[in-house]
Design a protein around this motif. Structure first.
Motif, PDB file in Angstrom:
ATOM      1  N   UNK A 175     -51.117 -21.198  -2.350  1.00 32.14           N
ATOM      2  CA  UNK A 175     -51.673 -20.158  -3.227  1.00 32.14           C
ATOM      3  C   UNK A 175     -52.978 -20.585  -3.898  1.00 32.14           C
ATOM      4  N   UNK A 176     -53.585 -21.704  -3.440  1.00 32.58           N
ATOM      5  CA  UNK A 176     -54.882 -22.092  -3.985  1.00 32.58           C
ATOM      6  C   UNK A 176     -55.964 -21.471  -3.115  1.00 32.58           C
ATOM      7  N   UNK A 177     -57.186 -21.970  -3.213  1.00 34.35           N
ATOM      8  CA  UNK A 177     -58.382 -21.379  -2.611  1.00 34.35           C
ATOM      9  C   UNK A 177     -58.224 -20.558  -1.339  1.00 34.35           C
ATOM     10  N   UNK A 178     -57.637 -21.135  -0.269  1.00 30.85           N
ATOM     11  CA  UNK A 178     -57.647 -20.413   1.007  1.00 30.85           C
ATOM     12  C   UNK A 178     -56.528 -19.378   1.128  1.00 30.85           C
ATOM     13  N   UNK A 179     -55.653 -19.277   0.136  1.00 30.14           N
ATOM     14  CA  UNK A 179     -54.608 -18.247   0.150  1.00 30.14           C
ATOM     15  C   UNK A 179     -53.501 -18.500   1.157  1.00 30.14           C
ATOM     16  N   UNK A 180     -53.499 -19.709   1.750  1.00 27.68           N
ATOM     17  CA  UNK A 180     -52.449 -20.051   2.722  1.00 27.68           C
ATOM     18  C   UNK A 180     -51.396 -20.918   2.044  1.00 27.68           C
ATOM     19  N   UNK A 181     -50.189 -20.939   2.644  1.00 29.16           N
ATOM     20  CA  UNK A 181     -49.161 -21.853   2.155  1.00 29.16           C
ATOM     21  C   UNK A 181     -49.538 -23.284   2.541  1.00 29.16           C
ATOM     22  N   UNK A 182     -49.081 -24.242   1.734  1.00 35.65           N
ATOM     23  CA  UNK A 182     -49.428 -25.625   2.022  1.00 35.65           C
ATOM     24  C   UNK A 182     -48.724 -26.110   3.285  1.00 35.65           C
ATOM     25  N   UNK A 183     -49.409 -27.007   4.029  1.00 32.35           N
ATOM     26  CA  UNK A 183     -48.853 -27.652   5.226  1.00 32.35           C
ATOM     27  C   UNK A 183     -47.707 -28.587   4.815  1.00 32.35           C
ATOM     28  N   UNK A 184     -46.831 -28.961   5.783  1.00 32.86           N
ATOM     29  CA  UNK A 184     -45.750 -29.899   5.450  1.00 32.86           C
ATOM     30  C   UNK A 184     -46.297 -31.293   5.174  1.00 32.86           C
ATOM     31  N   UNK A 185     -45.590 -32.037   4.332  1.00 33.05           N
ATOM     32  CA  UNK A 185     -46.046 -33.386   3.961  1.00 33.05           C
ATOM     33  C   UNK A 185     -44.963 -34.408   4.301  1.00 33.05           C
ATOM     34  N   UNK A 186     -45.387 -35.646   4.530  1.00 31.33           N
ATOM     35  CA  UNK A 186     -44.488 -36.735   4.935  1.00 31.33           C
ATOM     36  C   UNK A 186     -44.912 -38.013   4.233  1.00 31.33           C
ATOM     37  N   UNK A 187     -43.955 -38.937   4.044  1.00 33.98           N
ATOM     38  CA  UNK A 187     -44.312 -40.283   3.600  1.00 33.98           C
ATOM     39  C   UNK A 187     -43.478 -41.296   4.377  1.00 33.98           C
ATOM     40  N   UNK A 214     -54.487 -27.465   8.836  1.00 31.72           N
ATOM     41  CA  UNK A 214     -54.883 -26.056   8.746  1.00 31.72           C
ATOM     42  C   UNK A 214     -54.011 -25.198   9.665  1.00 31.72           C
ATOM     43  N   UNK A 215     -53.803 -25.697  10.899  1.00 36.91           N
ATOM     44  CA  UNK A 215     -52.961 -24.934  11.844  1.00 36.91           C
ATOM     45  C   UNK A 215     -51.543 -24.755  11.296  1.00 36.91           C
ATOM     46  N   UNK A 216     -51.003 -25.833  10.711  1.00 35.35           N
ATOM     47  CA  UNK A 216     -49.646 -25.763  10.150  1.00 35.35           C
ATOM     48  C   UNK A 216     -49.594 -24.764   8.986  1.00 35.35           C
ATOM     49  N   UNK A 217     -50.656 -24.760   8.173  1.00 37.03           N
ATOM     50  CA  UNK A 217     -50.716 -23.806   7.059  1.00 37.03           C
ATOM     51  C   UNK A 217     -50.692 -22.372   7.578  1.00 37.03           C
ATOM     52  N   UNK A 218     -51.498 -22.106   8.597  1.00 32.50           N
ATOM     53  CA  UNK A 218     -51.564 -20.747   9.149  1.00 32.50           C
ATOM     54  C   UNK A 218     -50.211 -20.378   9.769  1.00 32.50           C
ATOM     55  N   UNK A 219     -49.613 -21.337  10.521  1.00 34.35           N
ATOM     56  CA  UNK A 219     -48.334 -21.068  11.185  1.00 34.35           C
ATOM     57  C   UNK A 219     -47.242 -20.753  10.152  1.00 34.35           C
ATOM     58  N   UNK A 220     -47.171 -21.590   9.107  1.00 33.06           N
ATOM     59  CA  UNK A 220     -46.173 -21.376   8.058  1.00 33.06           C
ATOM     60  C   UNK A 220     -46.374 -20.042   7.344  1.00 33.06           C
ATOM     61  N   UNK A 221     -47.646 -19.740   7.063  1.00 28.30           N
ATOM     62  CA  UNK A 221     -47.934 -18.509   6.323  1.00 28.30           C
ATOM     63  C   UNK A 221     -47.554 -17.297   7.160  1.00 28.30           C
TER      64      UNK A 221
END
Ligand code: ADE
Length: 246
Positions: A175-187, A214-221
């Motif tokens: 929900x920040x600048x690009x309006x897409x959902x955040x990509x998945x994160x790992x550690x 970016x692709x993951x953000x678009x896919x998730x959204x």
């Protein structure tokens, strides 16, 4: 930023003492004032509600205590007025954009309704001298505005300069600048119970990593929130009435 919250359950707001918001209050970035609406009642039962004109189920919060509460915390002839937020399921939606807008205000006041809501004249009285927004945190009904205030204050407080250690983390989240959902994160570790971290994240290639995220953000959204992508479609085609500028 100064925050005033008026409620018949001010103890609900004790959570504002905890975590990042609590730290912001302790460090002086937030100046939080909690008020008990019943302090502005004058009868033995400290009555704050009455039956609705026109009939119907439930009770309505009376205008008198609310009027006195507003006058006490923001006198009519005071040097400044707060922006008043009234949480209600009938309000405009609370969004990250509204959180940013509220984060720029020096003073916010929240009026927590209970029962069927607050006598509608309170909002029109307040609007004679301050900006008033009735705001909903989602399409469901809570028992009162207190939890909605906790939600809004947390979303706003973390945007104040100095509250979040690394402000860059604000730029990439959902929900920040690009309006897409955040990509998945790992550690670490890279392999865990048969589930591996995507190879590209271990590659050290920042360009490839940025593309993958970016692709993951678009896919998730697209999968979870197609409405957000549709909103961008409207912006790009000029159908949101903003000529592509938001
Ligand atoms: N009060 C009750 N339900 C609410 C909601 N969904 N948002 C804001 N305030 C509320």
């Amino acid at each position: 930023m100064r925050l005033d919250v008026v409620s018949i359950f001010p103890e609900y707001l004790a959570a504002l003492d905890v975590s990042l918001v609590g730290k912001a209050a302790k460090s002086g970035l937030l100046d939080v004032h909690l008020h008990d609406l019943r302090d502005w009642t004058h009868d033995r039962h400290r009555t704050v509600d009455d039956t609705p004109y026109g009939g119907g189920a439930g009770m309505v919060m009376k205008a008198e205590p609310w009027g006195q509460a507003l006058d006490a915390l923001a006198p009519v002839d005071g040097p400044a007025q707060p922006r008043l937020i009234v949480p209600t399921p009938a309000g405009r939606p609370f969004t990250q954009a509204l959180a940013y807008e509220l984060a720029a205000e020096p003073w916010l006041a929240f009026a927590c309704g209970r029962y069927e809501g607050i006598d509608a004249r309170v909002a029109s009285y307040a609007a004679e001298r301050m900006r008033v927004d009735e705001v909903s945190i989602g399409d469901y009904v809570l028992n009162g505005g207190e939890v909605a205030v906790l939600v809004m204050v947390e979303a706003v407080a973390r945007l104040l300069p100095g509250v979040i250690g690394n402000p860059e983390s604000l730029a990439e989240e959902s929900h920040s600048g690009d309006g897409l959902l955040e990509y998945p994160v790992y550690t670490k570790p890279p392999a865990w119970r048969g589930h591996d971290v995507p190879e590209v994240l271990l590659s050290g290639n920042h360009g490839l990593i940025a593309d993958w995220r970016h692709e993951e953000s678009v896919r998730r959204t697209a999968e979870r929130r197609p409405d957000l992508l549709a909103a961008w479609g409207d912006v790009l085609s000029g159908q949101d009435g903003t000529d592509g500028v938001r």
